[in-house]
Design a protein around this motif. Structure first.
Motif, PDB file in Angstrom:
ATOM      1  N   PRO A  37       0.828  -1.215   0.000  1.00 22.94           N
ATOM      2  CA  PRO A  37       0.000   0.000   0.000  1.00 22.94           C
ATOM      3  C   PRO A  37       0.856   1.256   0.000  1.00 22.94           C
ATOM      4  CG  PRO A  37       0.052  -1.006   2.179  1.00 22.94           C
ATOM      5  CD  PRO A  37       0.700  -1.981   1.253  1.00 22.94           C
ATOM      6  N   LYS A  38       0.312   2.311  -0.586  1.00 20.57           N
ATOM      7  CA  LYS A  38       0.998   3.600  -0.557  1.00 20.57           C
ATOM      8  C   LYS A  38       0.889   4.174   0.856  1.00 20.57           C
ATOM      9  CE  LYS A  38      -0.104   4.678  -5.375  1.00 20.57           C
ATOM     10  NZ  LYS A  38      -0.841   5.599  -6.282  1.00 20.57           N
ATOM     11  N   THR A  39       1.967   4.724   1.346  1.00 22.60           N
ATOM     12  CA  THR A  39       1.970   5.318   2.681  1.00 22.60           C
ATOM     13  C   THR A  39       1.876   6.833   2.579  1.00 22.60           C
ATOM     14  OG1 THR A  39       3.293   3.504   3.621  1.00 22.60           O
ATOM     15  CG2 THR A  39       3.259   5.601   4.827  1.00 22.60           C
ATOM     16  N   ILE A  40       0.926   7.386   3.311  1.00 25.17           N
ATOM     17  CA  ILE A  40       0.820   8.841   3.366  1.00 25.17           C
ATOM     18  C   ILE A  40       1.051   9.302   4.800  1.00 25.17           C
ATOM     19  CG2 ILE A  40      -0.731   9.046   1.383  1.00 25.17           C
ATOM     20  CD1 ILE A  40      -3.059   9.393   3.362  1.00 25.17           C
ATOM     21  N   ASP A  41       1.745  10.413   4.930  1.00 21.69           N
ATOM     22  CA  ASP A  41       1.974  11.017   6.239  1.00 21.69           C
ATOM     23  C   ASP A  41       0.976  12.141   6.440  1.00 21.69           C
ATOM     24  OD1 ASP A  41       4.248   9.450   7.015  1.00 21.69           O
ATOM     25  OD2 ASP A  41       5.419  10.572   5.543  1.00 21.69           O
ATOM     26  N   VAL A  42       0.289  12.131   7.580  1.00 19.85           N
ATOM     27  CA  VAL A  42      -0.775  13.093   7.875  1.00 19.85           C
ATOM     28  C   VAL A  42      -0.471  13.781   9.198  1.00 19.85           C
ATOM     29  CG1 VAL A  42      -3.242  13.401   8.285  1.00 19.85           C
ATOM     30  CG2 VAL A  42      -2.454  11.650   6.666  1.00 19.85           C
ATOM     31  N   TRP A  43      -0.504  15.118   9.174  1.00 19.01           N
ATOM     32  CA  TRP A  43      -0.364  15.892  10.404  1.00 19.01           C
ATOM     33  C   TRP A  43      -1.738  16.399  10.825  1.00 19.01           C
ATOM     34  CZ3 TRP A  43       4.364  19.706   9.583  1.00 19.01           C
ATOM     35  CH2 TRP A  43       5.552  18.962   9.534  1.00 19.01           C
ATOM     36  N   LEU A  44      -2.236  15.896  11.944  1.00 16.10           N
ATOM     37  CA  LEU A  44      -3.449  16.437  12.555  1.00 16.10           C
ATOM     38  C   LEU A  44      -3.044  17.115  13.868  1.00 16.10           C
ATOM     39  CD1 LEU A  44      -6.111  13.599  12.052  1.00 16.10           C
ATOM     40  CD2 LEU A  44      -5.651  15.596  10.615  1.00 16.10           C
ATOM     41  N   HIS A  65      -9.944   1.386   2.136  1.00 19.15           N
ATOM     42  CA  HIS A  65      -8.841   1.717   1.218  1.00 19.15           C
ATOM     43  C   HIS A  65      -7.584   0.919   1.585  1.00 19.15           C
ATOM     44  CE1 HIS A  65     -11.259   5.072  -0.274  1.00 19.15           C
ATOM     45  NE2 HIS A  65     -11.519   5.355   0.984  1.00 19.15           N
ATOM     46  N   PRO A  66      -7.613  -0.385   1.349  1.00 17.12           N
ATOM     47  CA  PRO A  66      -6.470  -1.225   1.719  1.00 17.12           C
ATOM     48  C   PRO A  66      -5.196  -0.900   0.949  1.00 17.12           C
ATOM     49  CG  PRO A  66      -8.038  -2.443   0.363  1.00 17.12           C
ATOM     50  CD  PRO A  66      -8.707  -1.159   0.741  1.00 17.12           C
ATOM     51  N   ASP A  67      -5.321  -0.121  -0.117  1.00 15.87           N
ATOM     52  CA  ASP A  67      -4.145   0.259  -0.911  1.00 15.87           C
ATOM     53  C   ASP A  67      -3.430   1.490  -0.357  1.00 15.87           C
ATOM     54  OD1 ASP A  67      -6.453   1.731  -1.551  1.00 15.87           O
ATOM     55  OD2 ASP A  67      -5.645   2.325  -3.497  1.00 15.87           O
ATOM     56  N   ILE A  68      -3.966   2.070   0.741  1.00 16.04           N
ATOM     57  CA  ILE A  68      -3.359   3.271   1.326  1.00 16.04           C
ATOM     58  C   ILE A  68      -3.133   3.050   2.815  1.00 16.04           C
ATOM     59  CG2 ILE A  68      -3.606   5.750   1.755  1.00 16.04           C
ATOM     60  CD1 ILE A  68      -5.569   5.865  -0.580  1.00 16.04           C
ATOM     61  N   LYS A  69      -1.926   3.313   3.281  1.00 19.17           N
ATOM     62  CA  LYS A  69      -1.617   3.260   4.697  1.00 19.17           C
ATOM     63  C   LYS A  69      -1.438   4.686   5.197  1.00 19.17           C
ATOM     64  CE  LYS A  69       1.724   1.564   8.104  1.00 19.17           C
ATOM     65  NZ  LYS A  69       3.013   0.841   8.308  1.00 19.17           N
ATOM     66  N   ALA A  70      -2.309   5.105   6.111  1.00 13.95           N
ATOM     67  CA  ALA A  70      -2.252   6.465   6.646  1.00 13.95           C
ATOM     68  C   ALA A  70      -1.458   6.495   7.943  1.00 13.95           C
ATOM     69  CB  ALA A  70      -3.656   6.996   6.878  1.00 13.95           C
TER      70      ALA A  70
END
Length: 422
Positions: A37-44, A65-70
């Motif tokens: 999966p694509k990894t995205i970095d999220v700042w909350l 969305h199993p193709d994306i790792k948040a």
């Protein structure tokens, strides 16, 4: 709903710090190489979500969305401005960043934020709360996607209103003044309103059709001297006089919840959560506090309020912009906005979701007011105005007997200079 001054000059110096805080590009490349999966970095930001909500959202997002790792990282508000500026100037920014709604213009002016105008229809943008959607715009383009909102309401003592024969909260300014005068007796303050609460003043000015500043061509101009803005200040003076609030300080000096907790105040203006602080200080008041939207000039529409809250942005340097948009679409969508509103007692980003707050009296009043929510002038330099705060000084001058037009002119000169600084 955070408002922070930003150190633009710190971009270069803080770029390395921001890079260290972001997910590394090597990690993302390794993930891609493994065909996972694509990894995205999220700042909350701290306080925008609870641990329980975040767990529910992450589980739901992973399932859909199993193709994306948040990879969600919680950030502190203190010092976040320079950190975000550094990230936007880097080549390895997070994929999604939560920012204060009044900060979007300043970040967008840097050129480091992705234009999401073409996503507005897909995100039901026509239904967004104006106080979040408006600040998300910069030079006619939508850079910030509304996340959640909060705004001020009137907290009042139900028992004091009943004792004065007031059976329903006021819906118009005229009714509000009359009711406040009735409870401003017997040693009680009709309302505790500090002289320098310029966010409350802003709402009164907007109700009159005025603003704090206006843009004429490519130049900004302070607008406190206009007839509309002066009318707003005149109403502020009338309602403020029905209590003993200091004329030369704001709601933090002294802390207005502490004043209310002393038991001699009938009303104050704050976010609904202030009631919890009052009850902690004085448990006897726990069940005596009610809420209503700040009244407007007519009964069919609540008074205008400053809308605080957050927007979501995607940096131009984000490595996974498509996946980042998918994340934003979920978090800003109906399902999770409804959950967030109920969990955190926020106003959801869409006007049609106002009923999502359920039966909570304080949040319902806040949501009703949010329908007439607005924001401070959408300029990258607005933070500089708040840093100098000539509006507060203007309020004190008027409340202490100064000439309103002259005081407004002096404040406008400072506002104009700050907004047009290069």
């Amino acid at each position: 709903m955070k408002f922070r001054s930003l150190a633009v000059a710190a971009v270069a110096a803080l770029s390395l710090t921001a890079l260290a805080a972001c997910g590394s590009s090597d990690d993302k490349q390794d993930t891609a190489a493994d065909s996972g999966p694509k990894t995205i970095d999220v700042w909350l930001m701290k306080g925008s979500v609870s641990d329980d909500f975040l767990k529910r959202f992450e589980a739901g997002f992973a399932a859909d969305h199993p193709d994306i790792k948040a990879n969600v990282q919680i950030q502190e508000w203190n010092g976040i401005g320079p950190k975000i500026i550094g990230a936007l100037a880097s080549k390895d920014a997070p994929d999604v960043i939560e920012v204060g709604n009044t900060q979007v213009a300043q970040y967008s002016a840097s050129g480091g934020v992705k234009d999401l105008t073409d996503k507005k229809a897909d995100l039901k943008g026509d239904d967004w709360i104006e106080g979040l959607a408006g600040p998300g715009l910069y030079e006619g383009k939508q850079f910030g996607i509304p996340y959640y909102a909060a705004n001020r309401v009137v907290l009042y003592r139900k028992d004091l209103f009943q004792a004065a024969g007031i059976t329903t909260p006021p819906k118009t300014r005229e009714e509000w003044l009359a009711d406040t005068a009735k409870v401003n007796t017997g040693g009680n303050q009709g309302i505790y309103l500090p002289g320098q609460n310029f966010y409350v003043l802003s709402g009164f000015i907007w109700d009159e059709g005025g603003d704090l500043a206006v843009k004429e061509g490519d130049q900004w101009k302070g607008a406190l001297e206009t007839p509309e803005a002066l009318k707003g200040m005149d109403f502020y003076k009338q309602i403020q006089a029905l209590g003993k609030g200091p004329k030369d300080s704001d709601e933090a000096k002294p802390t207005q919840t502490d004043v209310f907790a002393q038991g001699k105040v009938a009303q104050m203006i704050a976010v609904p959560g202030a009631a919890e602080l009052i009850a902690q200080a004085n448990p006897a008041l726990k069940d005596k506090i009610g809420f209503f939207p700040i009244p407007g000039k007519t009964a069919d529409k609540p008074g205008a309020v400053f809308t605080g809250g957050s927007d979501l942005i995607i940096p131009e340097a984000a490595a996974e912009q498509d996946a980042a948009y998918t994340f934003i679409k979920e978090l800003a969508g109906e399902k999770w906005q409804t959950d967030l509103a109920k969990t955190m007692k926020y106003v959801p980003n869409r006007t049609s979701l106002a009923s999502a707050v359920g039966s909570d009296e304080g949040v319902a009043a806040m949501a009703a007011g949010a329908a007439n929510g607005k924001a401070t002038p959408n300029s990258p330099n607005w933070a500089a105005v708040e840093a100098k705060n000539p509006i507060k000084e203007y309020q004190t001058k008027v409340l202490t007997g100064g000439d309103p037009a002259a005081a407004a002119k002096a404040a406008d000169e400072i506002i104009t200079q700050a907004l047009n600084a290069k």
